[in-house]
Design an enzyme around this catalytic site. Structure first.
Site, PDB file in Angstrom:
ATOM      1  CE  LYS A  12       0.761   1.336   4.477  1.00  0.00           C
ATOM      2  NZ  LYS A  12       1.464   2.595   4.876  1.00  0.00           N
ATOM      3  N   PRO A 100      10.214  -4.606   1.537  1.00  0.00           N
ATOM      4  CG  PRO A 100      10.898  -2.378   1.301  1.00  0.00           C
ATOM      5  CD  PRO A 100      10.090  -3.456   0.615  1.00  0.00           C
ATOM      6  N   GLY A 102      10.264  -1.972   7.392  1.00  0.00           N
ATOM      7  CA  GLY A 102      10.532  -0.579   7.701  1.00  0.00           C
ATOM      8  C   GLY A 102      10.453   0.313   6.489  1.00  0.00           C
ATOM      9  N   GLY A 103       9.599  -0.059   5.527  1.00  0.00           N
ATOM     10  CA  GLY A 103       9.506   0.708   4.294  1.00  0.00           C
ATOM     11  C   GLY A 103       8.266   1.564   4.173  1.00  0.00           C
ATOM     12  N   GLY A 104       7.287   1.382   5.066  1.00  0.00           N
ATOM     13  CA  GLY A 104       6.054   2.144   4.976  1.00  0.00           C
ATOM     14  C   GLY A 104       5.087   1.611   3.944  1.00  0.00           C
ATOM     15  CG  LEU A 105       6.342  -0.087   0.636  1.00  0.00           C
ATOM     16  CD1 LEU A 105       7.343  -0.971  -0.118  1.00  0.00           C
ATOM     17  CD2 LEU A 105       5.622   0.842  -0.330  1.00  0.00           C
ATOM     18  N   GLY A 107       3.942  -4.111   4.467  1.00  0.00           N
ATOM     19  CA  GLY A 107       4.220  -5.499   4.126  1.00  0.00           C
ATOM     20  C   GLY A 107       3.792  -6.511   5.166  1.00  0.00           C
ATOM     21  CB  SER A 109      -0.203  -4.621   8.022  1.00  0.00           C
ATOM     22  OG  SER A 109       0.293  -4.042   9.211  1.00  0.00           O
ATOM     23  CG  ASP A 142      -1.171   0.200   8.242  1.00  0.00           C
ATOM     24  OD1 ASP A 142      -1.889   1.135   8.660  1.00  0.00           O
ATOM     25  OD2 ASP A 142      -0.002   0.355   7.871  1.00  0.00           O
TER      26      ASP A 142
END
Length: 292
Positions: A12, A100, A102-105, A107, A109, A142
Site C-alpha cells: 500500500k 522491505p 521498515g519501508g512504509g508499504l 508489508g 500487515s 493497517d
C-alpha cells in the site's frame, strides 16, 4: 481443499498522511488515503495433520514466534475453536518476501491480512469481512485496511475506513536502503500533530479537477524521517524531478505517480544503481476480495 497457493499480499501507499492530534492513551489521530498496489509478497498455505502453525520460510530478522503471519493464524485458530468447539488443522505457511521491512508499504500487515483471509477460507471458518477486520486490528492498525479490500479514506488511528476513488495511474517506488522504525518517528520531538482535519469530499473534489494528487496534502511524518534518515531526503529530492515525490507511511520508501507504464519505465531507466526501485500499477481492490 487442503491448500491455497500464490495468495497475494499487496503493498500500500499513503497518498497523504496527516497527523491531527493525539489521544489520551498516546495513540495518534490520523487521516490518510490508502492506495493498493499491484506489487507485493506471495504466500502459500498447506494444511497439516496436526494443529501446529508453522512458517516454513526464513525471514531475516523476524523470528517465527514474533511474525504477524504466525500470530494472525493462531489468533484465527483460537477464534474458530471458540466459535465451533473444534480446533482446526494446523498449517504450513510459506512466503515469498519481496517488500522491505521498515519501508512504509504495509508489508507485514498485508501478509497478516492475507493469512486471515486465506485461512478463513481454508478452515471454512465463515467469519465476515468485518469480523476479520476486528480480529486483526489488535495486531496492527493497517491490517483492517487490507481486509477492507479497496482503497480507503482512513481516520482515527487508521481503523475508520470509507471507500474512496483514487487515481488510475502507475507509481515509481524507491527503497532508499534504510529501515525506518515507526516508533522513532512518532516519538520524535520534531513531529507536529496539528494539521487541520479534512473531509473526504475535499480529496474527491481535487481528483475531479486533475488526474493525480499533485499539490494535495502532505505526509506529516516526512520531515521527521528526512531529518533522521538522510537517504530518504536524497531519494525524495531525486524523484521530485519526475513528479510530486513523497514518502509513504512512516518511511522509508518514496514514490511518485506517473500516467502510464511507459513513463514509469522512463524514470526507472535513469534511476541510480545505489537504490532498489520498481514500478506498480494502482489497484482498485484487493486480489483476494472474492474470498469474503
Amino acid at each position: 481443499m487442503t491448500s491455497l497457493k500464490n495468495c497475494p499480499a499487496p503493498a500500500k501507499l499513503n497518498l497523504f498522511l496527516h497527523v491531527n492530534g493525539r489521544r489520551a492513551d498516546g495513540y495518534h489521530l490520523l487521516q490518510t488515503v490508502f492506495q493498493l498496489l499491484d506489487h507485493g509478497d506471495t504466500l502459500d498455505f498447506t494444511l497439516r495433520d496436526d494443529a501446529q502453525i508453522r512458517r516454513v520460510s526464513d525471514i531475516a530478522g523476524v523470528p517465527e514466534e514474533q511474525d504477524l503471519i504466525v500470530r494472525a493464524a493462531r489468533l484465527l485458530q483460537a477464534e474458530v475453536l471458540r466459535r465451533s468447539g473444534a480446533l482446526p488443522r494446523g498449517v504450513d505457511i510459506a512466503i515469498q518476501k519481496i517488500l522491505p521491512m521498515g519501508g512504509g508499504l504495509g508489508g507485514g500487515s498485508s501478509d497478516a491480512a492475507t493469512t486471515l483471509m486465506a485461512l478463513n477460507k481454508l478452515w471454512n471458518a465463515g467469519l465476515t469481512r468485518q469480523q476479520l477486520m476486528d480480529l486483526g486490528l489488535p495486531l496492527g492498525a493497517d491490517i483492517p485496511f487490507f481486509i477492507f479490500g479497496q482503497n480507503a479514506f482512513a481516520e482515527g488511528v487508521g481503523e475508520a475506513l470509507r471507500p474512496v476513488r483514487t487515481p488510475t495511474c502507475w507509481y515509481v517506488v524507491i527503497e532508499p536502503g534504510v529501515a525506518v522504525p515507526t516508533a522513532a518517528i512518532f516519538s520524535s520531538g520534531l513531529l507536529t500533530r496539528d494539521t487541520p482535519p479534512i473531509i473526504i469530499t475535499d480529496f474527491s473534489s481535487h481528483l475531479e479537477n486533475q488526474t493525480d494528487l499533485k499539490g494535495y496534502g502532505k505526509n506529516d511524518l516526512q520531515h521527521v524521517a528526512t531529518s533522521l534518515f538522510p537517504p530518504v531526503a536524497e531519494a525524495i529530492e531525486w524523484l521530485s524531478a519526475y513528479g510530486d515525490a513523497r514518502m509513504t507511511g512512516s518511511g522509508a520508501c518514496v514514490f511518485c505517480a506517473v500516467a502510464n507504464e511507459v513513463d514509469a519505465d522512463a524514470v526507472l531507466s535513469k534511476m541510480p544503481n545505489k537504490w532498489s526501485s520498481w514500478k506498480a500499477k494502482a489497484l482498485m481492490q484487493h486480489p483476494l476480495t472474492a474470498m469474503l
